[in-house]
Write an enzyme that holds these catalytic residues in place. Structure first.
Site, PDB file in Angstrom:
ATOM      1  N   ARG A   5       0.829  -1.214   0.000  1.00  0.00           N
ATOM      2  CA  ARG A   5       0.000   0.000   0.000  1.00  0.00           C
ATOM      3  C   ARG A   5       0.865   1.267   0.000  1.00  0.00           C
ATOM      4  NH1 ARG A   5      -2.267   1.293   6.095  1.00  0.00           N
ATOM      5  NH2 ARG A   5      -0.521   0.444   7.263  1.00  0.00           N
ATOM      6  N   GLU A  53     -19.009   4.532   0.013  1.00  0.00           N
ATOM      7  CA  GLU A  53     -18.277   3.895  -1.081  1.00  0.00           C
ATOM      8  C   GLU A  53     -19.119   3.693  -2.328  1.00  0.00           C
ATOM      9  OE1 GLU A  53     -16.386   3.015   2.809  1.00  0.00           O
ATOM     10  OE2 GLU A  53     -18.448   2.812   2.043  1.00  0.00           O
ATOM     11  N   PHE A  78     -15.002  -2.935   1.413  1.00  0.00           N
ATOM     12  CA  PHE A  78     -15.965  -1.924   0.976  1.00  0.00           C
ATOM     13  C   PHE A  78     -16.016  -1.825  -0.554  1.00  0.00           C
ATOM     14  CE2 PHE A  78     -14.301  -0.046   5.091  1.00  0.00           C
ATOM     15  CZ  PHE A  78     -15.308  -0.617   5.856  1.00  0.00           C
ATOM     16  N   ASP A 112      -8.209  -5.900  13.069  1.00  0.00           N
ATOM     17  CA  ASP A 112      -9.487  -5.281  12.697  1.00  0.00           C
ATOM     18  C   ASP A 112     -10.620  -6.301  12.624  1.00  0.00           C
ATOM     19  OD1 ASP A 112      -8.257  -2.875  12.624  1.00  0.00           O
ATOM     20  OD2 ASP A 112      -8.230  -2.666  10.444  1.00  0.00           O
ATOM     21  N   ARG A 162      -1.611  -4.789   2.909  1.00  0.00           N
ATOM     22  CA  ARG A 162      -1.322  -3.842   3.980  1.00  0.00           C
ATOM     23  C   ARG A 162       0.033  -4.121   4.630  1.00  0.00           C
ATOM     24  NH1 ARG A 162      -4.514  -3.776   9.807  1.00  0.00           N
ATOM     25  NH2 ARG A 162      -3.643  -1.836  10.630  1.00  0.00           N
TER      26      ARG A 162
END
Length: 313
Positions: A5, A53, A78, A112, A162
């Protein structure tokens, strides 16, 4: 070590100079998706749509209809899940020139937890007509995938990791859409991987080499279109294939591999992805181990598959 990323954000800011029609959209996640550098450099070509989104994808389609090249950036859960209808109806149906940059996919998101760990995005996106799907494996291939998508007209879904990863390619690497890359040659088994699991496949190959098992490791970073030629050539040499992906075992890279082998050259195959379950909260390695991606577990799977191949052959 660099996170894909981060490489995406850096490449995007540089490519903004080469593409005056490049326009970046973000759903209030600039710090996480790393589009902030582009926003500072080209504020007139950046829009934070907020946490909506679906609207972001519709805006991207509108911008593309006027000749701009939108990059729509948000988390994979999303981009592929919440905005599926808009991606399908507003972007892919008319083949609008929108590049969807989806970060934070898979179990690798870590703490998360399940609501952010998208394990279905490849399956969802590869099912949409006109939409090409890329899943690069390191910083160099991520920047290369973005460059390649911008050079080619039409919609793309780019799955961007990530976690920090080692560099697998040198800076001369030229990413090609529709091509897989053999990172390690071998004779006993073909291991097809994508994204973060490509590096894990190389670690697995090193571990198995101690047991005199020779693994051929293929980076299948172009999911759609898929490089059937490279996979089939390898399968004919090794006689068995295992796919590894940080994604559900249903509909992702493993399904691409299975479809290719079933139609052209059936050999023993093991698809290693998550089973029919959601993710969980935890650190990345603990989650990988809990979901069957521990190197020791993968090594045992390879040994069983090779034995099966000998019986099959």
């Amino acid at each position: 070590m660099k996170a894909p990323r981060d490489a995406f954000g850096e490449a995007l800011a540089l490519l903004g100079e080469d593409y005056p029609d490049l326009f970046v959209l973000c759903a209030d996640l600039a710090a996480a998706t790393k589009v902030g550098a582009f926003a500072k450099k080209f504020p007139e070509r950046y829009l934070n749509t907020g946490i909506c989104e679906q609207n972001m994808m519709s805006v991207a389609a509108g911008l593309a209809s006027e000749g701009l090249i939108p990059v729509a950036s948000t988390f994979a859960v999303f981009a592929a899940g919440r905005a599926f209808d808009q991606v399908r109806q507003s972007i892919a149906f008319d083949s609008y020139n929108v590049k969807i940059a989806a970060t934070h996919p898979g179990l690798a998101v870590g703490a998360d937890g399940a609501i952010h760990q998208c394990l279905e995005d490849i399956a969802l996106m590869r099912s949409i007509p006109n939409l090409r799907v890329l899943c690069p494996s390191d910083e160099v291939s991520t920047a290369g995938a973005l460059k390649a998508a911008l050079k080619n007209d039409g919609p793309f879904y780019i799955r961007i990791g990530r976690a920090e990863l080692p560099k697998l390619y040198d800076d001369t690497f030229d990413f090609e859409i529709g091509r897989s890359y053999i990172l390690r040659e071998g004779t006993d088994i073909t291991i097809a991987a994508c994204g973060i699991m490509t590096y894990r496949a190389l670690i697995l190959a090193d571990s198995l080499a101690k047991d005199n098992i020779s693994c051929e490791v293929i980076d299948c970073s172009s999911i759609k279109p898929f490089d059937t030629k490279t996979l089939l050539e390898s399968a004919r040499k090794t006689g068995c294939v295992m796919s590894i992906e940080d994604h559900s075992r249903f509909g992702g890279l493993g399904s691409c591999v299975a479809e290719t082998l079933a139609e052209n050259f059936p050999v023993p195959l093991k698809i290693k992805g998550t089973d029919d379950r959601f993710g969980d909260s935890g650190d990345r390695e603990s989650l990988f181990n809990a979901y069957g991606f521990a190197i020791e577990d993968l090594a045992e799977t390879v040994k069983r598959l090779i034995n099966k191949s000998k019986k099959f052959g």
